[in-house]
Design a protein around this motif. Structure first.
Motif, PDB file in Angstrom:
ATOM      1  N   GLY A 465      64.029  54.092 113.743  1.00  0.00           N
ATOM      2  CA  GLY A 465      64.941  53.687 112.674  1.00  0.00           C
ATOM      3  C   GLY A 465      65.661  52.392 112.989  1.00  0.00           C
ATOM      4  O   GLY A 465      65.878  51.555 112.098  1.00  0.00           O
ATOM      5  N   ALA A 466      66.034  52.229 114.258  1.00  0.00           N
ATOM      6  CA  ALA A 466      66.715  50.983 114.656  1.00  0.00           C
ATOM      7  C   ALA A 466      65.797  49.773 114.478  1.00  0.00           C
ATOM      8  O   ALA A 466      66.204  48.733 113.950  1.00  0.00           O
ATOM      9  N   TYR A 467      64.545  49.888 114.905  1.00  0.00           N
ATOM     10  CA  TYR A 467      63.586  48.791 114.723  1.00  0.00           C
ATOM     11  C   TYR A 467      63.260  48.584 113.244  1.00  0.00           C
ATOM     12  O   TYR A 467      63.021  47.448 112.797  1.00  0.00           O
ATOM     13  N   ALA A 468      63.233  49.669 112.461  1.00  0.00           N
ATOM     14  CA  ALA A 468      62.933  49.554 111.028  1.00  0.00           C
ATOM     15  C   ALA A 468      64.007  48.750 110.319  1.00  0.00           C
ATOM     16  O   ALA A 468      63.708  47.879 109.486  1.00  0.00           O
ATOM     17  N   ARG A 469      65.287  49.043 110.646  1.00  0.00           N
ATOM     18  CA  ARG A 469      66.374  48.290 110.010  1.00  0.00           C
ATOM     19  C   ARG A 469      66.322  46.815 110.408  1.00  0.00           C
ATOM     20  O   ARG A 469      66.724  45.941 109.646  1.00  0.00           O
ATOM     21  N   ALA A 470      65.814  46.557 111.612  1.00  0.00           N
ATOM     22  CA  ALA A 470      65.702  45.165 112.076  1.00  0.00           C
ATOM     23  C   ALA A 470      64.453  44.483 111.529  1.00  0.00           C
ATOM     24  O   ALA A 470      64.231  43.291 111.780  1.00  0.00           O
ATOM     25  N   GLY A 471      63.603  45.235 110.795  1.00  0.00           N
ATOM     26  CA  GLY A 471      62.394  44.656 110.222  1.00  0.00           C
ATOM     27  C   GLY A 471      61.367  44.281 111.271  1.00  0.00           C
ATOM     28  O   GLY A 471      60.746  43.221 111.196  1.00  0.00           O
ATOM     29  N   ASP A 472      61.157  45.163 112.265  1.00  0.00           N
ATOM     30  CA  ASP A 472      60.246  44.878 113.365  1.00  0.00           C
ATOM     31  C   ASP A 472      59.154  45.947 113.427  1.00  0.00           C
ATOM     32  O   ASP A 472      59.185  46.855 114.275  1.00  0.00           O
ATOM     33  N   PRO A 473      58.154  45.883 112.540  1.00  0.00           N
ATOM     34  CA  PRO A 473      57.101  46.915 112.517  1.00  0.00           C
ATOM     35  C   PRO A 473      56.244  46.945 113.777  1.00  0.00           C
ATOM     36  O   PRO A 473      55.696  47.989 114.135  1.00  0.00           O
ATOM     37  N   ASP A 474      56.108  45.795 114.480  1.00  0.00           N
ATOM     38  CA  ASP A 474      55.306  45.775 115.702  1.00  0.00           C
ATOM     39  C   ASP A 474      55.933  46.649 116.784  1.00  0.00           C
ATOM     40  O   ASP A 474      55.246  47.401 117.491  1.00  0.00           O
ATOM     41  N   ALA A 501      60.285  49.498 107.846  1.00  0.00           N
ATOM     42  CA  ALA A 501      60.096  48.341 108.722  1.00  0.00           C
ATOM     43  C   ALA A 501      59.225  47.289 108.045  1.00  0.00           C
ATOM     44  O   ALA A 501      59.487  46.080 108.144  1.00  0.00           O
ATOM     45  N   CYS A 502      58.173  47.726 107.326  1.00  0.00           N
ATOM     46  CA  CYS A 502      57.302  46.786 106.599  1.00  0.00           C
ATOM     47  C   CYS A 502      58.064  46.079 105.482  1.00  0.00           C
ATOM     48  O   CYS A 502      57.867  44.876 105.231  1.00  0.00           O
ATOM     49  N   GLY A 503      58.962  46.810 104.820  1.00  0.00           N
ATOM     50  CA  GLY A 503      59.744  46.215 103.735  1.00  0.00           C
ATOM     51  C   GLY A 503      60.808  45.265 104.229  1.00  0.00           C
ATOM     52  O   GLY A 503      61.151  44.286 103.554  1.00  0.00           O
ATOM     53  N   ASN A 504      61.364  45.532 105.426  1.00  0.00           N
ATOM     54  CA  ASN A 504      62.424  44.681 105.965  1.00  0.00           C
ATOM     55  C   ASN A 504      61.888  43.499 106.776  1.00  0.00           C
ATOM     56  O   ASN A 504      62.656  42.625 107.191  1.00  0.00           O
ATOM     57  N   ALA A 505      60.580  43.504 107.042  1.00  0.00           N
ATOM     58  CA  ALA A 505      59.986  42.417 107.838  1.00  0.00           C
ATOM     59  C   ALA A 505      60.061  41.099 107.066  1.00  0.00           C
ATOM     60  O   ALA A 505      60.133  41.064 105.838  1.00  0.00           O
ATOM     61  N   CYS A 506      60.077  40.030 107.801  1.00  0.00           N
ATOM     62  CA  CYS A 506      60.119  38.700 107.178  1.00  0.00           C
ATOM     63  C   CYS A 506      58.965  37.857 107.742  1.00  0.00           C
ATOM     64  O   CYS A 506      59.023  37.444 108.903  1.00  0.00           O
ATOM     65  N   PRO A 507      57.901  37.607 106.942  1.00  0.00           N
ATOM     66  CA  PRO A 507      57.734  38.062 105.557  1.00  0.00           C
ATOM     67  C   PRO A 507      57.391  39.546 105.485  1.00  0.00           C
ATOM     68  O   PRO A 507      56.992  40.148 106.493  1.00  0.00           O
ATOM     69  N   GLN A 508      57.550  40.106 104.288  1.00  0.00           N
ATOM     70  CA  GLN A 508      57.239  41.518 104.101  1.00  0.00           C
ATOM     71  C   GLN A 508      55.756  41.784 104.340  1.00  0.00           C
ATOM     72  O   GLN A 508      54.918  40.884 104.237  1.00  0.00           O
ATOM     73  N   ALA A 512      50.474  46.602 104.956  1.00  0.00           N
ATOM     74  CA  ALA A 512      50.726  47.534 106.059  1.00  0.00           C
ATOM     75  C   ALA A 512      51.456  48.771 105.565  1.00  0.00           C
ATOM     76  O   ALA A 512      51.179  49.896 106.003  1.00  0.00           O
ATOM     77  N   ALA A 513      52.415  48.563 104.629  1.00  0.00           N
ATOM     78  CA  ALA A 513      53.155  49.698 104.071  1.00  0.00           C
ATOM     79  C   ALA A 513      52.209  50.643 103.334  1.00  0.00           C
ATOM     80  O   ALA A 513      52.340  51.874 103.434  1.00  0.00           O
ATOM     81  N   GLU A 514      51.236  50.081 102.615  1.00  0.00           N
ATOM     82  CA  GLU A 514      50.273  50.930 101.899  1.00  0.00           C
ATOM     83  C   GLU A 514      49.413  51.719 102.880  1.00  0.00           C
ATOM     84  O   GLU A 514      49.109  52.888 102.655  1.00  0.00           O
ATOM     85  N   ALA A 538      59.032  47.765  99.759  1.00  0.00           N
ATOM     86  CA  ALA A 538      58.004  47.061 100.537  1.00  0.00           C
ATOM     87  C   ALA A 538      56.915  46.448  99.658  1.00  0.00           C
ATOM     88  O   ALA A 538      56.415  45.356  99.953  1.00  0.00           O
ATOM     89  N   VAL A 539      56.548  47.147  98.567  1.00  0.00           N
ATOM     90  CA  VAL A 539      55.420  46.665  97.747  1.00  0.00           C
ATOM     91  C   VAL A 539      55.815  46.311  96.321  1.00  0.00           C
ATOM     92  O   VAL A 539      54.988  45.795  95.565  1.00  0.00           O
ATOM     93  N   GLY A 540      57.063  46.631  95.942  1.00  0.00           N
ATOM     94  CA  GLY A 540      57.501  46.406  94.568  1.00  0.00           C
ATOM     95  C   GLY A 540      57.302  47.654  93.726  1.00  0.00           C
ATOM     96  O   GLY A 540      56.407  48.466  93.986  1.00  0.00           O
TER      97      GLY A 540
END
Length: 576
Positions: A465-474, A501-508, A512-514, A538-540
């Motif tokens: 959860g911590a990495y997800a909020r930071a947008g770090d899917p790797d 994490a996929c939705g918060n990543a930059c770029p999204q 990967a979310a799918e 993540a995908v709209g």
């Protein structure tokens, strides 16, 4: 008092010139007084005094000395008295020979070991007696009882097999001890199956040895495991044996229903008790009030408390602690404080349970200062700080993102020699997560391993959860690899965090979310409302709705959000 009377009574016997047998009995009666009082030093001095006056010990007095020590679980003292009077026996002594033929006396050392929970020592004494051809069902029953106390049902079963192989008769005590061992070890079914198998080989019917204690032991084990059907079945067997419903059986039923939070069945049980004219005791009401506490039903707890008072039953620490806990769980801390004061006014000092409930209550209200204040109050009351109490204070720090405070409390645990558990570290991880410091959260895994603790699913989900909020899917993927190494399967929370994490990543990373969503479904986990909201981010929303149709997933929450979703879709199309 006996010592003060002894000289006068002895002079009276001598004046009447009564037989020496009477005087010997008086001396031995005085020795039994020391034994019953547990005054081993006094008993030892009295034995020496008897020796100086040429008064022989009788077997009853010796038995009382050994029995007194055995009943208190004082193994060393029981063995000391047996050694004092020649055990292991010396056949050249007439006194020792007389003692040697008393298997009950010899078994006292085994009894002392059993009561002390020392199965190894009890087995050793059993072996010693058997090697001397002193074989008696009581010996086997005592060793079986020791096995029950240490929850070693397998070892207890071996002793039962040896007993049957020795052609000794089976009795209720032995059967009850084996079932008790199985119940405490969490496997009474295996013990009962073994008992039937062993008895069948010996052509013995086990059913006639199942008594009320055996039935209630198994029923209680079922209640603790949450097996309500099994609990009710064994209570019925208890009644079928002709014992009828009593307060012990009702306590077991209430405990089982309470563990499931089934207040309706508990009330039905109470109604049955009234119809059978069974008077509830304090254990019944403590169970009822504790159940209300788990259900966050403070009003129900107060009702049962008042009913108990109406029956003239004085509340104890367990009852008051349950009342405090019920109020803390509802968040009514002001009323909880008043009940704690009421507890003190009743001259019942609050213990660890009551104070831990207060600390936890303020922690859940995100008031770390108040939680810390009650922790200090607990120490001032000379109540030992438990891991649970520390965990509550650390959780209160985590709730407000105070990772520094959480670390300081963890350090204090080390100073106070209180062992942290995985819950302690889960709270510390959550404090880092709330401060959006995922690397520090992940570093806690090393600290957990250093203390030989095992991280659980909550541990990993907090880090994910911590990495997800930071947008770090790797980094999320790396944590999942660690989960796989310890055979932990992702749940709803894990999958949702991965999509987040996929939705918060930059770029999204919509693709990967799918893929995550598809894998989640392949694992047999249906997405819930939170998952679908994370997917939309993540995908709209438009693609999210299309995916639901493609995967034939029902959107159970769409009806309540129709306007919101349609407006969102329209805004997206305009933006494109």
């Amino acid at each position: 008092q006996a010592q003060q009377l002894f000289p006068r009574v002895l002079r009276g016997l001598e004046a009447k010139k009564l037989p020496e047998k009477k005087k010997k009995m008086l001396w031995n009666t005085m020795l039994k007084a020391f034994a019953k009082a547990g005054d081993y030093q006094g008993a030892h001095r009295w034995v020496q005094t008897m020796g100086r006056n040429s008064v022989a010990l009788n077997s009853k007095a010796i038995g009382k000395l050994v029995e007194s020590a055995a009943n208190r679980g004082q193994v060393a003292e029981a063995e000391q008295w047996l050694a004092e009077f020649g055990f292991p026996p010396n056949r050249s002594s007439s006194q020792t020979t007389r003692i040697a033929v008393d298997p009950a006396l010899h078994n006292m050392a085994t009894t002392a070991s059993a009561r002390a929970g020392d199965f190894h020592r009890a087995s050793a004494w059993g072996e010693r007696l058997l090697s001397m051809d002193i074989s008696h069902p009581a010996i086997f029953g005592t060793v079986l009882d020791a096995g029950a106390k240490v929850r070693d049902s397998a070892a207890a079963a071996q002793w039962l097999r040896r007993m049957l192989d020795s052609s000794l008769p089976l009795d209720r005590i032995v059967v009850g001890s084996l079932l008790n061992a199985g119940a405490k070890a969490g496997g009474w079914e295996r013990s009962l199956a073994f008992l039937h198998e062993a008895a069948r080989d010996a052509d013995v019917d086990v059913a006639k040895f199942l008594d009320g204690i055996s039935c209630t032991t198994i029923a209680d084990a079922c209640a603790k495991k949450g097996d309500i059907a099994g609990m009710e079945r064994w209570v019925e067997k208890f009644r079928a044996l002709g014992f009828g419903l009593n307060v012990v059986a009702c306590n077991i039923l209430l405990d089982g229903y309470a563990r499931k939070g089934n207040l309706r069945k508990m009330l039905e049980c109470m109604a049955m008790m009234r119809s059978e004219q069974i008077t509830p005791n304090i254990f019944v009401y403590s169970t009822l009030i504790s159940c209300c506490a788990r259900r966050k039903d403070a009003e129900g707890a107060i009702g049962f408390f008042n009913e108990m008072l109406g029956l003239g039953i004085e509340p104890n620490e367990v009852v008051y602690s349950a009342m405090v806990d019920a109020l803390c769980k509802t968040g009514d801390m002001e009323e909880a404080v008043r009940w704690l004061q009421r507890m003190k006014q009743a001259n019942i000092p609050p213990g660890a349970v009551a104070y831990s409930a207060m600390i936890s209550g303020f922690a859940k209200r995100r008031e770390p200062e108040s939680a810390a204040k009650w922790f200090e109050a607990m120490l001032e009351a000379d109540v030992h700080a438990t891991t649970i109490a520390f965990n509550s204070v650390i959780a209160s720090c985590a709730a407000v993102g105070d990772s520094t405070g959480a670390k300081e409390w963890l350090l204090r645990m080390d100073i106070d020699n209180v062992q942290p558990d995985v819950i302690t570290f889960n709270s510390l991880i959550q404090s880092y997560a709330n401060r959006e410091e995922p690397e520090k959260a992940a570093a806690c895994l090393e600290a957990i391993a250093a203390r030989s603790l095992e991280p659980n699913l909550i541990t990993y989900n907090s880090i994910v959860g911590a990495y997800a909020r930071a947008g770090d899917p790797d980094s999320v993927a790396k944590v999942l690899d660690k989960m796989s190494e310890v055979s932990l399967q992702p749940n709803h929370i894990t999958w949702t965090a991965m999509i987040t994490a996929c939705g918060n990543a930059c770029p999204q990373r919509p693709a990967a979310a799918e893929r995550v969503l598809q894998e989640m479904i392949n694992q047999g986990i249906k997405p819930n409302r939170v998952t679908l909201t994370a997917l939309a981010r993540a995908v709209g929303w438009r693609r999210r709705n299309a995916l639901l149709k493609e995967m034939r997933l029902e959107d159970r929450h769409n009806s309540s959000n129709t306007l919101h979703l349609s407006l969102t879709t329209e805004v997206e199309s305009i933006a494109e």
